[in-house]
Design a protein around this motif. Structure first.
Motif, PDB file in Angstrom:
ATOM      1  N   GLY A  33      -8.101  -5.576 -23.298  1.00  0.00           N
ATOM      2  CA  GLY A  33      -9.429  -5.464 -22.796  1.00  0.00           C
ATOM      3  C   GLY A  33     -11.077  -4.252 -23.149  1.00  0.00           C
ATOM      4  O   GLY A  33     -11.962  -3.846 -22.800  1.00  0.00           O
ATOM      5  N   ALA A  34     -10.808  -4.645 -24.366  1.00  0.00           N
ATOM      6  CA  ALA A  34     -11.937  -3.893 -25.152  1.00  0.00           C
ATOM      7  C   ALA A  34     -13.371  -4.171 -24.769  1.00  0.00           C
ATOM      8  O   ALA A  34     -14.245  -3.673 -24.689  1.00  0.00           O
ATOM      9  CB  ALA A  34     -11.576  -3.797 -27.188  1.00  0.00           C
ATOM     10  N   HIS A  85     -17.007  -9.418  -9.961  1.00  0.00           N
ATOM     11  CA  HIS A  85     -16.122  -8.348 -10.279  1.00  0.00           C
ATOM     12  C   HIS A  85     -15.768  -7.677 -11.226  1.00  0.00           C
ATOM     13  O   HIS A  85     -15.137  -8.317 -11.791  1.00  0.00           O
ATOM     14  CB  HIS A  85     -15.086  -8.575  -9.250  1.00  0.00           C
ATOM     15  N   GLU A  86     -16.298  -6.817 -11.735  1.00  0.00           N
ATOM     16  CA  GLU A  86     -15.921  -5.949 -12.556  1.00  0.00           C
ATOM     17  C   GLU A  86     -15.092  -4.543 -13.036  1.00  0.00           C
ATOM     18  O   GLU A  86     -15.251  -3.727 -11.381  1.00  0.00           O
ATOM     19  CB  GLU A  86     -16.982  -5.800 -13.346  1.00  0.00           C
ATOM     20  N   GLU A  87     -15.062  -3.784 -13.854  1.00  0.00           N
ATOM     21  CA  GLU A  87     -14.141  -2.664 -13.092  1.00  0.00           C
ATOM     22  C   GLU A  87     -15.543  -0.994 -14.175  1.00  0.00           C
ATOM     23  O   GLU A  87     -16.631  -1.304 -15.109  1.00  0.00           O
ATOM     24  CB  GLU A  87     -13.841  -2.100 -14.146  1.00  0.00           C
ATOM     25  N   PRO A  88     -15.337  -0.144 -13.492  1.00  0.00           N
ATOM     26  CA  PRO A  88     -14.134   0.121 -12.119  1.00  0.00           C
ATOM     27  C   PRO A  88     -14.357  -0.638 -11.065  1.00  0.00           C
ATOM     28  O   PRO A  88     -15.527  -0.951 -10.673  1.00  0.00           O
ATOM     29  CB  PRO A  88     -14.467   1.496 -12.807  1.00  0.00           C
ATOM     30  N   ARG A  89     -13.482   0.337 -10.160  1.00  0.00           N
ATOM     31  CA  ARG A  89     -13.587   0.114  -8.837  1.00  0.00           C
ATOM     32  C   ARG A  89     -13.786   0.635  -8.101  1.00  0.00           C
ATOM     33  O   ARG A  89     -12.468   1.842  -8.462  1.00  0.00           O
ATOM     34  CB  ARG A  89     -12.419  -1.264  -8.437  1.00  0.00           C
ATOM     35  N   LEU A  90     -14.216   1.187  -7.047  1.00  0.00           N
ATOM     36  CA  LEU A  90     -13.800   2.039  -5.902  1.00  0.00           C
ATOM     37  C   LEU A  90     -12.819   1.596  -4.889  1.00  0.00           C
ATOM     38  O   LEU A  90     -13.459   1.233  -4.161  1.00  0.00           O
ATOM     39  CB  LEU A  90     -15.152   2.700  -4.606  1.00  0.00           C
ATOM     40  N   SER A  91     -11.753   1.875  -4.592  1.00  0.00           N
ATOM     41  CA  SER A  91     -10.516   1.605  -4.953  1.00  0.00           C
ATOM     42  C   SER A  91      -8.890   2.733  -4.459  1.00  0.00           C
ATOM     43  O   SER A  91      -9.423   3.612  -5.380  1.00  0.00           O
ATOM     44  CB  SER A  91      -9.714   0.544  -5.397  1.00  0.00           C
ATOM     45  N   GLN A  92      -8.101   2.731  -4.012  1.00  0.00           N
ATOM     46  CA  GLN A  92      -7.181   3.601  -3.837  1.00  0.00           C
ATOM     47  C   GLN A  92      -6.524   4.329  -4.602  1.00  0.00           C
ATOM     48  O   GLN A  92      -6.038   5.066  -4.829  1.00  0.00           O
ATOM     49  CB  GLN A  92      -6.434   2.525  -2.788  1.00  0.00           C
ATOM     50  N   LEU A  93      -6.113   2.898  -5.235  1.00  0.00           N
ATOM     51  CA  LEU A  93      -5.826   2.967  -6.691  1.00  0.00           C
ATOM     52  C   LEU A  93      -6.412   3.857  -8.892  1.00  0.00           C
ATOM     53  O   LEU A  93      -5.831   3.885  -9.189  1.00  0.00           O
ATOM     54  CB  LEU A  93      -5.093   2.025  -7.309  1.00  0.00           C
ATOM     55  N   GLY A 127     -24.761   5.479 -16.164  1.00  0.00           N
ATOM     56  CA  GLY A 127     -25.380   3.455 -16.890  1.00  0.00           C
ATOM     57  C   GLY A 127     -23.635   2.745 -15.809  1.00  0.00           C
ATOM     58  O   GLY A 127     -23.831   1.214 -15.793  1.00  0.00           O
ATOM     59  N   THR A 128     -22.714   2.958 -15.203  1.00  0.00           N
ATOM     60  CA  THR A 128     -21.475   2.263 -14.090  1.00  0.00           C
ATOM     61  C   THR A 128     -22.364   1.363 -13.359  1.00  0.00           C
ATOM     62  O   THR A 128     -23.713   2.469 -12.224  1.00  0.00           O
ATOM     63  CB  THR A 128     -20.685   3.345 -14.062  1.00  0.00           C
ATOM     64  N   THR A 129     -22.688   1.147 -13.291  1.00  0.00           N
ATOM     65  CA  THR A 129     -23.053  -0.135 -11.259  1.00  0.00           C
ATOM     66  C   THR A 129     -21.834  -0.178 -10.936  1.00  0.00           C
ATOM     67  O   THR A 129     -20.541  -0.412 -11.330  1.00  0.00           O
ATOM     68  CB  THR A 129     -23.631  -1.029 -11.883  1.00  0.00           C
ATOM     69  N   ILE A 130     -22.380   0.181  -9.528  1.00  0.00           N
ATOM     70  CA  ILE A 130     -21.359   0.076  -8.105  1.00  0.00           C
ATOM     71  C   ILE A 130     -21.455  -0.570  -7.159  1.00  0.00           C
ATOM     72  O   ILE A 130     -22.856   0.266  -6.177  1.00  0.00           O
ATOM     73  CB  ILE A 130     -20.005   1.628  -8.337  1.00  0.00           C
ATOM     74  N   THR A 131     -21.171  -1.147  -5.901  1.00  0.00           N
ATOM     75  CA  THR A 131     -21.689  -1.452  -5.357  1.00  0.00           C
ATOM     76  C   THR A 131     -20.521  -0.089  -4.301  1.00  0.00           C
ATOM     77  O   THR A 131     -19.174  -0.298  -4.614  1.00  0.00           O
ATOM     78  CB  THR A 131     -20.475  -2.852  -4.779  1.00  0.00           C
ATOM     79  N   VAL A 132     -20.909  -0.294  -2.835  1.00  0.00           N
ATOM     80  CA  VAL A 132     -20.738  -0.092  -1.943  1.00  0.00           C
ATOM     81  C   VAL A 132     -20.834  -0.530  -0.525  1.00  0.00           C
ATOM     82  O   VAL A 132     -21.726  -1.240  -0.249  1.00  0.00           O
ATOM     83  CB  VAL A 132     -20.713   1.861  -1.819  1.00  0.00           C
ATOM     84  N   GLU A 133     -19.446  -1.134  -0.245  1.00  0.00           N
ATOM     85  CA  GLU A 133     -19.570  -1.339   0.794  1.00  0.00           C
ATOM     86  C   GLU A 133     -18.642  -1.815   1.598  1.00  0.00           C
ATOM     87  O   GLU A 133     -16.933  -2.269   1.856  1.00  0.00           O
ATOM     88  CB  GLU A 133     -19.635  -3.181   0.398  1.00  0.00           C
ATOM     89  N   PRO A 134     -18.487  -0.334   2.506  1.00  0.00           N
ATOM     90  CA  PRO A 134     -16.762  -0.666   3.720  1.00  0.00           C
ATOM     91  C   PRO A 134     -17.305  -1.165   4.710  1.00  0.00           C
ATOM     92  O   PRO A 134     -18.456  -2.098   4.672  1.00  0.00           O
ATOM     93  CB  PRO A 134     -17.531   0.469   4.003  1.00  0.00           C
ATOM     94  N   ARG A 172     -18.109  -3.110 -21.856  1.00  0.00           N
ATOM     95  CA  ARG A 172     -19.113  -3.347 -20.674  1.00  0.00           C
ATOM     96  C   ARG A 172     -19.526  -2.509 -19.586  1.00  0.00           C
ATOM     97  O   ARG A 172     -20.648  -3.120 -18.848  1.00  0.00           O
ATOM     98  CB  ARG A 172     -18.470  -4.923 -20.358  1.00  0.00           C
ATOM     99  N   ARG A 173     -18.553  -1.158 -19.709  1.00  0.00           N
ATOM    100  CA  ARG A 173     -18.455  -0.742 -18.650  1.00  0.00           C
ATOM    101  C   ARG A 173     -20.090   0.031 -18.317  1.00  0.00           C
ATOM    102  O   ARG A 173     -20.576   0.242 -17.583  1.00  0.00           O
ATOM    103  CB  ARG A 173     -17.565   0.387 -18.195  1.00  0.00           C
ATOM    104  N   ILE A 174     -20.388   0.532 -19.021  1.00  0.00           N
ATOM    105  CA  ILE A 174     -21.420   0.829 -19.420  1.00  0.00           C
ATOM    106  C   ILE A 174     -23.320   0.019 -19.949  1.00  0.00           C
ATOM    107  O   ILE A 174     -23.113  -0.410 -20.903  1.00  0.00           O
ATOM    108  CB  ILE A 174     -21.801   2.183 -20.468  1.00  0.00           C
TER     109      ILE A 174
END
Length: 356
Positions: free
Chosen positions: A122-123, A297-305, A313-320, A128-130
């Motif tokens: 996964g290199a 859908h990329e990493e990281p994730r806002l998840s319980q795990l 520089g991380t993009t993240i969705t917030v979708e409850p 790609r994370r940032i």
């Protein structure tokens, strides 16, 4: 400044006698800018796109500075890569073991003899994370197109229209406003269908009193937007209004908590506690969010795990969301980027309940 390829090779720890094969289209695009078929064969001091006649000119245009190798009858992509690897003394080849099938891997071993194979682990995805400034600009443009398309859709929503009709209008408008393509299949879920988080737009007609959830996004410059808004067609029931208020509070609270160094699962837990405490335990069954980029859908994730830390520089969705079978559902989502001072949302469509 380190190039994307140099960054990936560094993260993978690729040495002088090692080479890398890239098969995933998203990783090929990230590293080279090339969007056609084939593979990349890279290493310390060499970078090549291996493709066929249909794509050679495209590869040369999209990836200046990359060697373009063309397959011919009886000579496979891997055989050409093998020749390149031999020229550079490659003894070990890293490959994407989460992409290459068992059958394809057996063929690779035949076509590239005399080398060891090792997983790439996964290199490219780690690189790609940032997101850099250009990537963030594309995501922002994609979100702007998506927001404007939504605004143009709203006055067109009328009782008796089907979910499919609303989907078609929204999809067409995103393309009309400059989207290159759709980031994913648009979700339109009205009334009782709102309890399906990934509902497929159907022939169901929207009715007065329905809540309607739209989950959609344009793609611009190779990068995705992802946003969700839920609106009401006429006055919703008291229960659905309550659900909307809970989801909105959870969404805004968790967004405000975004910052560098925050643990992903802790943000997810905040939303889950708000929703559980409001009496809807078990009605929010998916993760709170995910990174967005070339892939939806990329990493990281806002998840319980996920114990990863949010970084600048991380993009993240917030979708409850809250989903109640037989009643309906509500989801609200923004695409955000983590900044040095906290966060910024690329999605600006209003979150106050719209009653059409």
């Amino acid at each position: 400044m380190m190039s994307r390829l140099e960054k990936m090779l560094s993260l993978a720890g690729v040495g002088a006698n090692e080479g890398v094969l890239i098969h995933k289209p998203s990783n090929m695009f990230y590293l080279s800018g090339y969007t056609g078929e084939g593979l990349l064969a890279v290493g310390q001091g060499f970078q090549a796109i291996v493709t066929d006649f249909r794509y050679t000119e495209q590869a040369e245009r999209q990836a200046p500075g990359w060697q373009v190798l063309m397959v011919e009858k009886g000579v496979s992509h891997a055989m050409l890569a093998a020749k390149l690897f031999a020229e550079h003394g490659v003894k070990c080849v890293r490959y994407e073991d989460d992409e290459v099938t068992v059958r394809s891997f057996e063929r690779l071993k035949k076509d590239i003899p005399g080398v060891e194979f090792a997983p790439l682990n996964g290199a490219p995805e780690k690189a790609r994370r940032i997101k850099d400034a250009q990537e963030l600009k594309c995501i922002e443009e994609a979100c702007d197109i998506s927001c404007r398309a939504f605004e143009k859709l709203l006055p067109q929503i009328k009782p008796g229209m089907t979910e499919k009709q609303l989907q078609l209008i929204l999809d067409y408008t995103m393309l009309e406003l400059g989207g290159d393509r759709l980031a994913f299949n648009t979700i339109v879920a009205s009334g009782v269908n709102g309890s399906l988080p990934h509902a497929i737009p159907s022939d169901k007609k929207v009715e007065m009193g329905d809540m309607i959830t739209f989950d959609f996004g344009a793609k611009k410059g190779g990068y995705c937007a992802d946003m969700t808004r839920t609106v009401a067609l006429g006055q919703p029931s008291a229960e659905m209004k309550k659900i909307y208020d809970v989801v909105k509070y959870a969404q805004e609270t968790c967004e405000e908590a975004l910052a560098p160094g925050k643990v992903c699962k802790d943000i997810d837990s905040m939303a889950r506690k708000i929703i559980d405490d409001a009496g809807y335990a078990g009605r929010f069954g998916h993760g709170l969010g995910h990174s967005v980029g070339i892939d939806i859908h990329e990493e990281p994730r806002l998840s319980q795990l996920c114990e990863d830390l949010l970084e600048v520089g991380t993009t993240i969705t917030v979708e409850p969301g809250i989903y109640v079978p037989g009643l309906g559902g509500v989801r609200i989502e923004d695409t955000c980027v983590i900044t040095e001072s906290g966060w910024h949302s690329f999605v600006y469509a209003q979150k106050e309940l719209l009653i059409l």
